[in-house]
Motif scaffolding. Structure first.
Motif, short mmCIF file in Angstrom:
data_model
loop_
_atom_site.label_atom_id
_atom_site.label_comp_id
_atom_site.label_asym_id
_atom_site.label_seq_id
_atom_site.Cartn_x
_atom_site.Cartn_y
_atom_site.Cartn_z
N ALA A 14 1.03 -1.12 0.03
CA ALA A 14 0.23 0.11 -0.26
C ALA A 14 1.01 1.09 -0.02
CB ALA A 14 -0.73 -0.01 1.21
N THR A 15 1.58 1.30 1.18
CA THR A 15 2.82 2.70 0.93
C THR A 15 3.69 2.11 -0.64
OG1 THR A 15 3.55 2.13 3.30
CG2 THR A 15 4.92 3.62 2.02
N VAL A 16 3.57 2.05 -1.47
CA VAL A 16 4.31 1.60 -2.45
C VAL A 16 3.37 2.12 -3.47
CG1 VAL A 16 5.54 0.79 -4.33
CG2 VAL A 16 6.12 -0.36 -2.27
N VAL A 17 2.19 2.02 -3.74
CA VAL A 17 1.64 2.77 -4.14
C VAL A 17 0.54 3.68 -4.01
CG1 VAL A 17 -1.08 2.52 -4.86
CG2 VAL A 17 0.30 0.08 -4.63
N MET A 18 0.79 4.36 -2.99
CA MET A 18 0.66 5.23 -2.08
C MET A 18 2.04 6.41 -2.97
SD MET A 18 -1.76 4.98 1.27
CE MET A 18 -0.25 4.82 2.13
N LEU A 19 2.87 5.98 -3.35
CA LEU A 19 4.23 6.43 -2.99
C LEU A 19 3.40 7.00 -5.15
CD1 LEU A 19 7.31 5.30 -1.25
CD2 LEU A 19 6.69 7.25 -1.31
N PHE A 20 3.68 6.23 -5.31
CA PHE A 20 3.64 6.41 -7.12
C PHE A 20 2.37 7.49 -6.98
CE2 PHE A 20 5.10 1.94 -7.68
CZ PHE A 20 5.46 2.72 -9.01
N VAL A 21 1.01 6.82 -6.77
CA VAL A 21 0.20 8.47 -6.48
C VAL A 21 0.52 9.56 -6.10
CG1 VAL A 21 -2.55 9.20 -5.97
CG2 VAL A 21 -1.70 6.06 -6.07
N SER A 22 1.10 9.69 -4.99
CA SER A 22 1.55 11.00 -4.60
C SER A 22 2.51 11.20 -5.68
CB SER A 22 2.32 11.00 -3.23
OG SER A 22 2.39 11.46 -2.64
N THR A 23 3.35 10.48 -5.91
CA THR A 23 3.91 11.56 -6.81
C THR A 23 3.66 11.68 -8.43
OG1 THR A 23 6.26 10.48 -6.25
CG2 THR A 23 6.73 11.00 -8.27
N ILE A 24 2.83 10.81 -9.52
CA ILE A 24 2.36 11.07 -10.80
C ILE A 24 1.32 12.35 -10.26
CG2 ILE A 24 1.15 9.54 -12.33
CD1 ILE A 24 2.69 7.60 -11.65
N ALA A 25 -0.13 11.94 -9.34
CA ALA A 25 -0.66 12.80 -9.17
C ALA A 25 -0.62 13.69 -9.65
CB ALA A 25 -1.52 12.58 -8.00
N ASN A 26 -1.42 15.11 -9.79
CA ASN A 26 -1.12 16.45 -9.36
C ASN A 26 -1.87 17.39 -8.81
OD1 ASN A 26 0.54 18.41 -11.13
ND2 ASN A 26 -1.34 18.67 -12.06
N VAL A 27 -1.96 16.74 -7.80
CA VAL A 27 -2.68 17.67 -6.94
C VAL A 27 -2.25 17.51 -5.74
CG1 VAL A 27 -4.75 17.91 -5.41
CG2 VAL A 27 -4.40 16.24 -7.71
N TRP A 28 -0.50 18.15 -5.49
CA TRP A 28 0.66 19.22 -4.26
C TRP A 28 -0.54 20.15 -3.57
CZ3 TRP A 28 4.99 16.92 -2.05
CH2 TRP A 28 5.00 15.78 -2.10
N MET A 29 -1.17 21.03 -3.93
CA MET A 29 -1.97 22.23 -4.12
C MET A 29 -2.58 22.23 -4.52
SD MET A 29 0.13 23.61 -1.07
CE MET A 29 -0.66 24.74 -1.15
N ALA A 30 -3.42 22.49 -4.02
CA ALA A 30 -5.21 22.49 -4.67
C ALA A 30 -6.07 23.61 -4.06
CB ALA A 30 -6.27 21.03 -4.16
N GLY A 31 -7.07 24.86 -5.08
CA GLY A 31 -7.92 25.51 -4.56
C GLY A 31 -8.41 25.55 -6.38
N THR A 32 -9.12 27.17 -5.97
CA THR A 32 -10.20 27.68 -6.76
C THR A 32 -9.51 29.27 -7.20
OG1 THR A 32 -11.71 28.54 -5.12
CG2 THR A 32 -12.32 26.55 -6.31
N SER A 33 -10.03 29.34 -8.80
CA SER A 33 -9.23 30.92 -9.26
C SER A 33 -10.59 31.05 -10.34
CB SER A 33 -8.81 30.17 -10.07
OG SER A 33 -8.70 29.26 -11.23
#
Length: 161
Positions: A14-33
């Motif tokens: 699960a940690t390996v999968v979450m690391l993949f998702v965390s690195t690949i996904a594009n949502v380190w910061m989110a908000g509205t404009s």
């Protein structure tokens, strides 16, 4: 003991999968404009569904590259640790400890710590709007940080029975 090792193995996967998702996904910061939802990750900056390469001030780009590199290294070391666990599980004598697996996992933990700490220190000032917040990728990275430390310590303590 077998149930404990199986549980650690599942958490490690699960940690390996979450690391993949965390690195690949594009949502380190989110908000509205004004255009809609915007997200920023390690690789892309998306505003209302239109994505472009992440660009920060020239002085912060080396920090972004360091975060990218350390997250990739964390994935690599976590995967190597998983493979080493399986290898040691079938080749190691009874009563021995999983020192190599634990040490490699603690190196992964260190890489995650460095990456997330750099991101925490260098990039939040770019996101100061009232609705800006850390995204799920950033939170997953911190969860992986905790899991990799716990798993690394457990590998060092556990014996093969």
């Amino acid at each position: 003991m077998l149930v404990l090792l199986a549980g650690i193995f599942v958490v490690h996967i699960a940690t390996v999968v979450m690391l993949f998702v965390s690195t690949i996904a594009n949502v380190w910061m989110a908000g509205t404009s004004t255009k809609g939802t915007n997200t920023t990750g390690l690789w892309l900056n998306c505003d209302a569904g239109k994505c472009q390469q992440t660009a920060f001030a020239e002085g912060d780009m080396p920090s972004l590259k360091a975060v990218q590199a350390f997250m990739i290294l964390a994935i690599i070391f976590s995967f190597i640790s998983l493979v080493m666990f399986v290898v040691q599980l079938f080749t190691m004598e009874k009563g021995k400890r999983f020192y190599i697996t634990g040490a490699i996992m603690l190196i992964c933990w260190l890489f995650i710590l460095i990456a997330v700490s750099i991101y925490t220190a260098r990039f939040p000032h770019y996101f100061t709007a009232p609705r800006d917040h850390h995204g799920y990728s950033f939170i997953l990275a911190w969860i992986c940080f905790c899991f990799s430390f716990i798993i690394g310590i457990l590998y060092l303590v556990l014996r093969k029975k």
